[in-house]
Structure formats: C-alpha cells, structure tokens
Motif scaffolding. Structure first.
Motif, PDB file in Angstrom:
ATOM      1  N   SER A 281       1.096  -1.432  -0.152  1.00  0.00           N
ATOM      2  CA  SER A 281      -0.063  -0.146   0.073  1.00  0.00           C
ATOM      3  C   SER A 281       0.881   0.997   0.067  1.00  0.00           C
ATOM      4  O   SER A 281       0.648   2.326  -0.247  1.00  0.00           O
ATOM      5  N   GLU A 282       1.881   1.358   0.500  1.00  0.00           N
ATOM      6  CA  GLU A 282       2.939   1.849   0.726  1.00  0.00           C
ATOM      7  C   GLU A 282       3.489   2.284  -0.468  1.00  0.00           C
ATOM      8  O   GLU A 282       3.249   4.207  -1.130  1.00  0.00           O
ATOM      9  N   ASN A 283       4.022   1.561  -1.613  1.00  0.00           N
ATOM     10  CA  ASN A 283       3.751   1.510  -2.939  1.00  0.00           C
ATOM     11  C   ASN A 283       2.905   2.729  -4.023  1.00  0.00           C
ATOM     12  O   ASN A 283       3.214   3.225  -4.756  1.00  0.00           O
ATOM     13  N   MET A 284       1.395   2.721  -3.589  1.00  0.00           N
ATOM     14  CA  MET A 284       0.314   3.214  -4.366  1.00  0.00           C
ATOM     15  C   MET A 284       0.570   4.681  -3.836  1.00  0.00           C
ATOM     16  O   MET A 284      -0.219   5.640  -4.084  1.00  0.00           O
ATOM     17  N   SER A 285       1.033   5.744  -3.184  1.00  0.00           N
ATOM     18  CA  SER A 285       0.964   6.386  -2.134  1.00  0.00           C
ATOM     19  C   SER A 285       1.757   7.885  -2.794  1.00  0.00           C
ATOM     20  O   SER A 285       2.821   7.410  -3.641  1.00  0.00           O
TER      21      SER A 285
ATOM     22  N   GLU B 150      -7.369  11.366  -8.070  1.00  0.00           N
ATOM     23  CA  GLU B 150      -6.141  10.110  -8.902  1.00  0.00           C
ATOM     24  C   GLU B 150      -5.666   9.769  -8.394  1.00  0.00           C
ATOM     25  O   GLU B 150      -6.054   7.912  -9.032  1.00  0.00           O
ATOM     26  N   THR B 151      -4.672   9.792  -7.383  1.00  0.00           N
ATOM     27  CA  THR B 151      -4.353   8.640  -6.197  1.00  0.00           C
ATOM     28  C   THR B 151      -4.686   7.411  -6.130  1.00  0.00           C
ATOM     29  O   THR B 151      -4.584   6.465  -6.677  1.00  0.00           O
TER      30      THR B 151
ATOM     31  N   ASN C 109      -4.501  -1.834  -6.600  1.00  0.00           N
ATOM     32  CA  ASN C 109      -2.525  -2.832  -6.038  1.00  0.00           C
ATOM     33  C   ASN C 109      -3.257  -2.880  -4.158  1.00  0.00           C
ATOM     34  O   ASN C 109      -2.153  -3.734  -3.649  1.00  0.00           O
ATOM     35  N   ALA C 110      -3.493  -1.843  -3.391  1.00  0.00           N
ATOM     36  CA  ALA C 110      -3.394  -1.710  -1.989  1.00  0.00           C
ATOM     37  C   ALA C 110      -3.935  -2.198  -0.627  1.00  0.00           C
ATOM     38  O   ALA C 110      -3.899  -1.912  -0.171  1.00  0.00           O
ATOM     39  N   CYS C 111      -4.738  -3.366  -1.441  1.00  0.00           N
ATOM     40  CA  CYS C 111      -5.750  -4.345  -0.553  1.00  0.00           C
ATOM     41  C   CYS C 111      -6.836  -3.295   0.261  1.00  0.00           C
ATOM     42  O   CYS C 111      -7.058  -3.314   1.308  1.00  0.00           O
ATOM     43  N   PRO C 112      -7.374  -3.030  -0.725  1.00  0.00           N
ATOM     44  CA  PRO C 112      -8.629  -2.373   0.185  1.00  0.00           C
ATOM     45  C   PRO C 112     -10.079  -3.375   0.196  1.00  0.00           C
ATOM     46  O   PRO C 112      -9.000  -4.343  -0.069  1.00  0.00           O
ATOM     47  N   PRO C 113     -10.329  -2.681   1.142  1.00  0.00           N
ATOM     48  CA  PRO C 113     -10.573  -1.206   2.176  1.00  0.00           C
ATOM     49  C   PRO C 113      -9.524  -0.554   2.599  1.00  0.00           C
ATOM     50  O   PRO C 113      -9.067  -1.427   3.815  1.00  0.00           O
TER      51      PRO C 113
ATOM     52  N   ASN D  55      -3.029   3.380   2.653  1.00  0.00           N
ATOM     53  CA  ASN D  55      -2.973   2.878   4.055  1.00  0.00           C
ATOM     54  C   ASN D  55      -4.633   1.157   3.856  1.00  0.00           C
ATOM     55  O   ASN D  55      -5.151   0.700   3.413  1.00  0.00           O
ATOM     56  N   CYS D  56      -3.894  -0.040   3.655  1.00  0.00           N
ATOM     57  CA  CYS D  56      -4.770  -1.598   3.589  1.00  0.00           C
ATOM     58  C   CYS D  56      -4.898  -1.306   4.381  1.00  0.00           C
ATOM     59  O   CYS D  56      -5.220  -0.822   5.643  1.00  0.00           O
ATOM     60  N   HIS D  57      -6.437  -2.540   4.203  1.00  0.00           N
ATOM     61  CA  HIS D  57      -7.033  -2.849   5.711  1.00  0.00           C
ATOM     62  C   HIS D  57      -6.957  -3.454   6.535  1.00  0.00           C
ATOM     63  O   HIS D  57      -6.643  -3.543   8.165  1.00  0.00           O
ATOM     64  N   ALA D  58      -4.877  -4.157   6.640  1.00  0.00           N
ATOM     65  CA  ALA D  58      -3.971  -3.965   8.333  1.00  0.00           C
ATOM     66  C   ALA D  58      -3.612  -2.790   8.841  1.00  0.00           C
ATOM     67  O   ALA D  58      -2.813  -2.750   8.436  1.00  0.00           O
TER      68      ALA D  58
END
Lengths: 279, 184
Positions: free
Chosen positions: A148-152, A172-173, A180-184, A268-271
């Motif tokens: 998830s950090e990589n998608m920031s 947009e982000t 790819n960032a493990c939503p929610p 941040n991912c759901h974790a």
C-alpha cells in the motif's frame, strides 16, 4: 526532572508492536462490520468476510494478521521535562528488534535501497520525534505494509488548484493505485506544510482510526466528502468491484507557504495496524 | 459466476473453463516465488539451468510468509502484489506454468501471454494471511534458502479460497468488476 529508563521504552514498544500485528483492534473490526453492511457486491462481501475471519484467527492464535508485518514507523512525542536514561533512538530500535524476533514477525527491511541486503531484524524504524510539553513519552507505532505504501503519492499543487485540485489528486491517486493496495483502505491525507511535512502528516493521518474525525469541522466535512467520492470509484474490496473502497479518509493540516499547496496521500491497507503507549 | 474445485496440476481444459469472478477452491501442490526468486529462476533459464520444480501444469504463489511459529506448518502467508513479477511471468508461461496466485493488476504483456499459453491468474485476499495459512498443510523449502521469506517453497494446500481475476479469454476483473460499481 522525571526519568525513564531506556529499557522501559524497549519493553513497552515491543509489546505494542507485537500486539498491533496480531490484533487489528476493535475500531478496525467495527469498520469491517460497517463495510460488510454497506458493500453491494457479493465478491466484495466475501472478501470482507475473509478479512473478518482472518482477524479472528490472528488474534486468537497470536499470529500476524498479514505476512507483511511492515516497516516500523514510530511517532515519538517526548515531553520536554522527561529525561531518558540511555539512548532513546537505540531503545526504540531495540523494541522493534525484540518484537520482530520474539513475535515471529517478518523482517522486511533492507540496509540500502540499491544494495538491498536484509538487516535481519526489521530495524531501523522510521522515527518521527516531536518535543511536547510535560514529562511523558508517548509512542505511536504503526506497521506499514509495503504494497500500500507503494501506491502513495505527493504533489506540489499550485495555489490556484485550490480545494478542487486537492480532491482531484486524492481521487486520482486512489483510482490509479487503490486496487493494488489491498482495499478497503484507510487514506491519510497530509495538506500544507513543506514538501516533507505533507508526507509526514499523511502518515500520521493514515495511522489514525477511521472513526476519529479532524477537529476542524471544515476538514471533518472534507473527510466525509472524500470518503463518499472514493467509494463511488467502484474499486471495491480487493479491487474486485464494489461500493466499499475506503473505510475512511483522515486529513492532517499544517500552515503553508504563500506560493505552495502541498498534498500527500498515504495509502493504508485494511491491515491498518497501529498502537500507542505512554511512559 | 461459477464455483470450481480444482486440483493441481492444471490442464488447458481446467484453465479454459474459468471466467473472471468465478470462485475456486484449490487443492494440491503449489510453489512459492516472488521478486528475488523470479529473478534467479529467469536468469537461470537464460543460462540453460533447470528450474527448482516441475513447471508443467504448475501454479506459482507470490508470497513471502512470516516466520513459522513452533508447532505451525508455516507463518502467515497472504499474497503479495503481482505487478512486480510482470517482467518474469511470460517466460514461465512459455515453459508450462498454468496459473499464478497473487493480488493486484497485471500488465498487458502478461495478459496477452496468458491468453496465448492458456494461463489463469487467481486472486487471494491480500492481508488475509492467517486465514490462508490455515489452508497450507505442508511446507518445504526447495530452493534459494538464502533468500529467507523469498525462498522457493513447495506447499500442499487444501481448499485455498481464490477468485479468478484474469482469465485466458481476456477478462480482467479489476476492469470489469469496477465498471459495474463505478458512479460517474
């Protein structure tokens, strides 16, 4: 002057770090319950049910919620009237070392971004210090997942871009990287300050509970509005399509330069694993 | 959307019946590899060296588990993000890999190679790492032990819960699923 021993810091932080990785905590569980009720896609609901089951297994069996037990990020608010006997930075890193070894947490930190050799103990932590009034030390720990950090992202918007520009950048982000960032997801937005200040604020925001609103009613309303807009993107749990892409949007704000409008989005991912301790 | 029970190894026929959104319960033998292991495998292939496992009909799971607690089979073991393996995946499809298990979008080159070689990409729930570990009944490190969490492992899995996220017919759930729920 009050004295705190370095070893006390190490022990307390180690406990918080292990616990945060095993137990996602009541607020995230509440967020998952609400997500399950709100999600319209069956594939999305199945993902949320798996997440809930996963949280229970991790807590009951004392195993990591996610195998990526993260970069250890520590916000250290140090009272100006407290003396640490020993080296505080070393004590914090010793706490992380102990947590990741004793707690069977994954060691994901490399010594150098180019040479890429694992340090073997998940140190060093990223530590953000702040000197505050009082004689206490408050440590807020976050285990920040790499995916998830990589998608920031961060942007230095023009003042003319204004509020609309900020909203557009956040949308947009998440639109580009959300799946790819493990939503929610929990979205942290840092607004204002300098280039680096906006990023640190976004991290602080991403580690805040999705139920704690910004104290300023203007930004609290913006948090709600962005949450609604992001959930219209349709990304859904794990990106399979759905109506719950984010569990919450948290905004932290700082004054800024007259020529600038910095905005940072920390995904941040759901974790969303975090914990606090006061010494 | 159908539900399938699949056993490894996979055949072209297994792969061809799968469509995006289908649920799959997977049992059998799968192999783990992620960034560093993929790099080594593909560099090895370039030098004419064999892979550490039989690639024909195989499924590769992109995972770097947490350390194993005493008494457990494996540590927590959820999927990592797949796009970092995109540069390597088509090479493994050429020589017989039939499936990939991970999370997140793939690039067009991977999707084209999947259609050409009849390969399926199955999504595991990211972050559901303790739950997924429960489906893993046996774990052996078979290569690149020095890579730690990135070593290649042979896993025996039972009823691993997966979703078809990219099929061999050009379907991509990350695109199609989102279209259904996006409000413009």
């Amino acid at each position: 002057m009050r004295t705190v021993k370095a070893e006390e810091v190490t022990e307390a932080l180690a406990k918080v770090a292990v616990n945060a990785n095993y137990d996602i905590g009541p607020e995230m569980l509440r967020a998952f319950d609400e997500a399950l009720a709100a999600e319209k896609s069956e594939a999305g609901r199945e993902v949320i049910r798996q997440i809930q089951k996963n949280a229970r297994i991790a807590r009951e069996e004392c195993v990591p919620y996610c195998q990526d037990t993260g970069f250890a990020v520590v916000f250290a608010e140090v009272g100006q009237d407290v003396h640490v006997e020993g080296n505080l930075t070393d004590a914090i890193n010793a706490g992380i070392r102990k947590a990741y070894s004793d707690g069977y947490l994954r060691k994901s930190i490399l010594n150098d971004p180019i040479q890429r050799k694992n340090t073997g103990d998940n140190t060093p932590a990223v530590i953000h210090y702040e000197v505050v009034p009082g004689d206490k030390i408050r440590l807020t720990f976050g285990a920040k997942g790499g995916g998830s950090e990589n998608m920031s992202k961060q942007a230095m918007l023009k003042p003319a871009d204004g509020l609309e520009g900020v909203k557009k950048f956040v949308l947009e982000t998440v639109s580009a990287g959300g799946a790819n960032a493990c939503p929610p997801l929990v979205i942290g937005v840092g607004l204002g300050g300098t280039f680096e200040k906006s990023c640190i604020l976004s991290k602080k925001a991403a580690m805040r509970s999705p139920f704690h609103r910004n104290p300023d009613p203007f930004y609290a309303a913006l948090e709600d509005e962005l949450k609604e807009s992001l959930n219209k993107l349709g990304i859904g749990p794990m990106g399979y399509g759905g109506t719950v892409t984010v569990l919450g949007v948290n905004i932290e704000v700082h004054p800024c330069h007259l020529v600038a409008l910095p905005v940072a989005v920390n995904v941040n991912c759901h974790a969303d694993r975090h914990g606090e301790v006061e010494l | 959307m159908a539900e399938y029970i699949l056993k490894t190894p996979l055949t072209d026929a297994d792969v061809q019946k799968l469509r995006i959104g289908d649920s799959v319960r997977l049992s059998g033998t799968i192999y783990t590899a992620r960034d560093a292991a993929h790099k080594r495998m593909v560099e090895g292939l370039d030098k004419g060296q064999p892979l550490p496992f039989d690639i024909k009909g195989s499924l590769v799971y992109y995972v770097g588990p947490s350390p194993t607690k005493p008494g457990n089979v494996i540590g927590s073991a959820g999927p990592t993000t797949a796009y970092r393996m995109d540069p390597y995946a088509p090479r493994l499809m050429e020589i017989g890999m039939k499936g990939m298990i991970a999370k997140g979008k793939r690039n067009d080159a991977v999707k084209e190679a999947m259609a050409r070689h009849k390969v399926v990409y199955l999504g595991a729930t990211g972050g559901a790492a303790a739950l997924i570990a429960k489906c893993i009944k046996k774990c052996d490190i078979i290569a690149y032990e020095d890579l730690g969490p990135e070593a290649v492992r042979r896993l025996e899995v039972e009823d691993m819960p997966l979703v078809v996220v990219t099929d061999c017919h050009g379907g991509d759930l990350y695109i199609e699923g989102r279209k259904q729920y996006e409000v413009r």
